[in-house]
Design a protein around this motif. Structure first.
Motif, short mmCIF file in Angstrom:
data_model
loop_
_atom_site.label_atom_id
_atom_site.label_comp_id
_atom_site.label_asym_id
_atom_site.label_seq_id
_atom_site.Cartn_x
_atom_site.Cartn_y
_atom_site.Cartn_z
N TYR A 137 0.78 -1.31 0.10
CA TYR A 137 -0.05 0.06 -0.12
C TYR A 137 0.80 1.33 -0.03
N ALA A 138 1.78 1.32 0.89
CA ALA A 138 2.82 2.42 0.88
C ALA A 138 3.66 2.63 -0.48
N ALA A 139 3.97 1.33 -1.16
CA ALA A 139 4.58 1.61 -2.23
C ALA A 139 3.83 2.04 -3.40
N ASP A 140 2.61 1.65 -3.35
CA ASP A 140 1.51 2.25 -4.43
C ASP A 140 1.36 3.65 -4.25
N LEU A 141 1.40 4.05 -3.06
CA LEU A 141 1.24 5.62 -2.84
C LEU A 141 2.35 6.33 -3.25
N MET A 210 -1.90 13.81 -5.89
CA MET A 210 -2.05 13.29 -4.65
C MET A 210 -3.55 13.06 -4.69
N HIS A 211 -3.42 11.83 -3.84
CA HIS A 211 -4.94 11.11 -3.53
C HIS A 211 -5.81 12.27 -2.58
N GLY A 212 -5.13 12.72 -1.75
CA GLY A 212 -5.74 13.71 -0.85
C GLY A 212 -6.44 13.10 0.39
N ASP A 213 -6.77 11.71 0.54
CA ASP A 213 -7.42 10.92 1.51
C ASP A 213 -7.07 9.71 1.71
N ALA A 214 -5.64 9.72 1.67
CA ALA A 214 -5.21 8.13 1.49
C ALA A 214 -5.39 7.44 2.80
N HIS A 215 -6.13 6.45 3.15
CA HIS A 215 -6.12 5.84 4.22
C HIS A 215 -6.73 4.43 4.06
N PRO A 242 3.27 15.40 -3.04
CA PRO A 242 2.64 13.96 -2.85
C PRO A 242 3.07 13.54 -1.35
N LEU A 243 4.07 14.41 -0.69
CA LEU A 243 4.42 13.93 0.51
C LEU A 243 3.29 14.03 1.72
N LEU A 244 2.36 14.86 1.00
CA LEU A 244 1.07 15.17 2.15
C LEU A 244 0.39 13.82 2.26
N ASP A 245 0.31 13.01 1.33
CA ASP A 245 -0.36 11.75 1.13
C ASP A 245 0.46 10.89 1.96
N LEU A 246 1.90 10.94 2.15
CA LEU A 246 2.71 10.10 3.00
C LEU A 246 2.27 10.31 4.74
N GLY A 247 2.26 11.77 4.84
CA GLY A 247 1.91 12.30 6.14
C GLY A 247 0.47 11.88 6.56
N LEU A 293 9.51 15.71 7.08
CA LEU A 293 8.40 14.51 7.48
C LEU A 293 7.26 15.10 8.70
N ASP A 294 7.89 15.68 9.76
CA ASP A 294 7.19 16.24 10.82
C ASP A 294 6.19 17.22 10.31
N TRP A 295 6.59 18.14 9.48
CA TRP A 295 5.69 19.10 8.88
C TRP A 295 4.73 18.85 8.12
N TYR A 296 4.77 17.60 7.36
CA TYR A 296 3.70 16.98 6.35
C TYR A 296 2.79 16.27 7.40
N ILE A 297 3.32 15.55 8.60
CA ILE A 297 2.39 14.91 9.30
C ILE A 297 1.37 16.07 10.20
N ALA A 298 2.13 16.98 10.57
CA ALA A 298 1.35 18.19 11.45
C ALA A 298 0.29 18.76 10.60
N MET A 299 0.72 18.88 9.26
CA MET A 299 -0.19 19.40 8.13
C MET A 299 -1.35 18.57 7.96
N ALA A 300 -1.20 17.22 7.83
CA ALA A 300 -2.20 16.10 7.82
C ALA A 300 -3.07 16.03 8.79
N CYS A 301 -2.60 16.40 10.04
CA CYS A 301 -3.47 16.23 11.32
C CYS A 301 -4.22 17.72 11.17
N PHE A 302 -3.78 18.82 10.65
CA PHE A 302 -4.70 20.03 10.62
C PHE A 302 -5.63 19.87 9.23
N LYS A 303 -5.29 19.21 8.37
CA LYS A 303 -6.29 19.50 7.26
C LYS A 303 -7.36 18.17 7.46
#
Length: 350
Positions: A137-141, A210-215, A242-247, A293-303
């Motif tokens: 799944y992570a590789a496909d992302l 970006m998928h935008g809602d990857a889970h 696309p790093l926002l999808d990883l976050g 990566l910390d920034w993208y994770i925090a942004m993912a929480c926010f969004k």
């Protein structure tokens, strides 16, 4: 045109049948059954002659941007056609509001299971299947972020200027748009996290899909091999970082903390890879560099918090169920708190 929640009524089926015949897709529509419904977009499985297909359309109470969302999803399907990214193949779309009253489209019915609601027997029996499917799944992302988009329908979503600089202002505007007489956006205290995100923003990188809602609620998995059959629910897809999808997948991964309970049935069986293993799999598949990566994770929480808060606002307006609204409001509040932890160097997601 009237429609029962989560499905198509008789008049809608008749109108769809006329459109299908006019487009030369088939001659008859039958065996209509709902796959999802309620507050989100409506997805139904049906037959056109002997062919099993899926129809996706806005919810019974469409949002102001619902038709644009469907147009976006049509562009996604057209752009990914023939790519290695797992997705349902596009059949046809309709922007004529005289047919169903909304934009809708048809796609192939994918043989797979949603790990939020089901666990295929092969996965229940083999923890290595569960572990490998998470890594795949992570590789496909990563492959999605590298997929070609220039000169294709999704290019229309690419905006000039800094994608990252637009994120906080755009999502604060989205939160404000939820305001009505029963809902105040101030109840979701986003200010401190928003200020940190603006003040620590990394440089923009090469744009990608970006998928935008990857889970794990937004995938179908193959039943007999540990692979993603299709990413689904593309309503937040865009051309961006696309790093926002990883976050996003790290925030939503079903491990402690688990703010949205994604992939519930798969997660309950255990054996999924750790977040650190996901990051390695993403990197090994050619994903983007992760020094910020910390920034993208925090942004993912926010969004994510702001996106799911919309259901709470709709519940208070009488347009969504109480259980969903209150549950997602609790999750949104928790996500903002987790994002603040990331900003202090106490990152619970890595």
């Amino acid at each position: 045109m009237a429609q029962a929640p989560g499905t198509l009524d008789g008049a809608a089926v008749a109108a769809l049948g006329g459109w299908v015949r006019e487009r030369g897709i088939g001659s008859a529509v039958s065996d209509v059954e709902p796959l999802t419904g309620g507050t989100q977009n409506v997805v139904v499985r049906l037959r056109i002659d002997e062919r099993r297909v899926v129809l996706r359309r806005p919810p019974p109470h469409p949002r102001p941007n619902s038709n644009r969302t469907m147009q976006r999803e049509i562009a996604v399907r057209q752009t990914l056609a023939g790519s290695a990214v797992p997705h349902p193949e596009f059949i046809a779309g309709c922007e004529d509001l005289d047919v169903l009253g909304v934009v809708f489209y048809l796609m192939e019915d994918v043989d797979g299971f949603n790990p939020a609601t089901e666990l295929a027997p092969a996965y229940a029996a083999d923890p290595q299947m569960r572990h490998r499917v998470g890594l795949n799944y992570a590789a496909d992302l990563a492959r999605l972020g590298a997929a070609e988009w220039q000169g294709r329908p999704l290019q229309q979503l690419h905006r000039p200027g800094s994608f990252l600089a637009r994120q906080v202002p755009n999502f604060r505007v989205l939160l404000e748009s939820y305001r009505h007489e029963h809902y105040r956006p101030e109840v979701l205290d986003v200010g401190t996290l928003a200020d940190w995100l603006d003040g620590h923003r990394p440089p923009d990188s090469e744009p990608g899909i970006m998928h935008g809602d990857a889970h794990l609620n937004n995938v179908l998995l193959r039943r007999h091999v540990p692979e993603v059959a299709a990413f689904v629910d593309w309503e937040m897809c865009t051309i961006g970082d696309p790093l926002l999808d990883l976050g996003w997948i790290l925030v939503c991964w079903p491990d402690d903390p688990d703010p949205i309970n994604a992939g519930r049935e798969l997660a309950a069986a255990g054996g999924l890879p750790s977040r650190a293993e996901l990051i390695t799999a993403y990197d090994d598949a050619g994903g983007r560099p992760i020094e910020h990566l910390d920034w993208y994770i925090a942004m993912a929480c926010f969004k994510l918090a702001i996106v799911i808060e919309g259901t709470y606002s709709r519940f208070l307006a009488g347009q969504a169920h109480r259980e969903a609204g209150e549950r997602l409001h609790d999750s949104a509040t928790r996500l903002i708190g987790l994002g603040r932890r990331v900003t202090t160097g106490d990152n619970p997601f890595v």
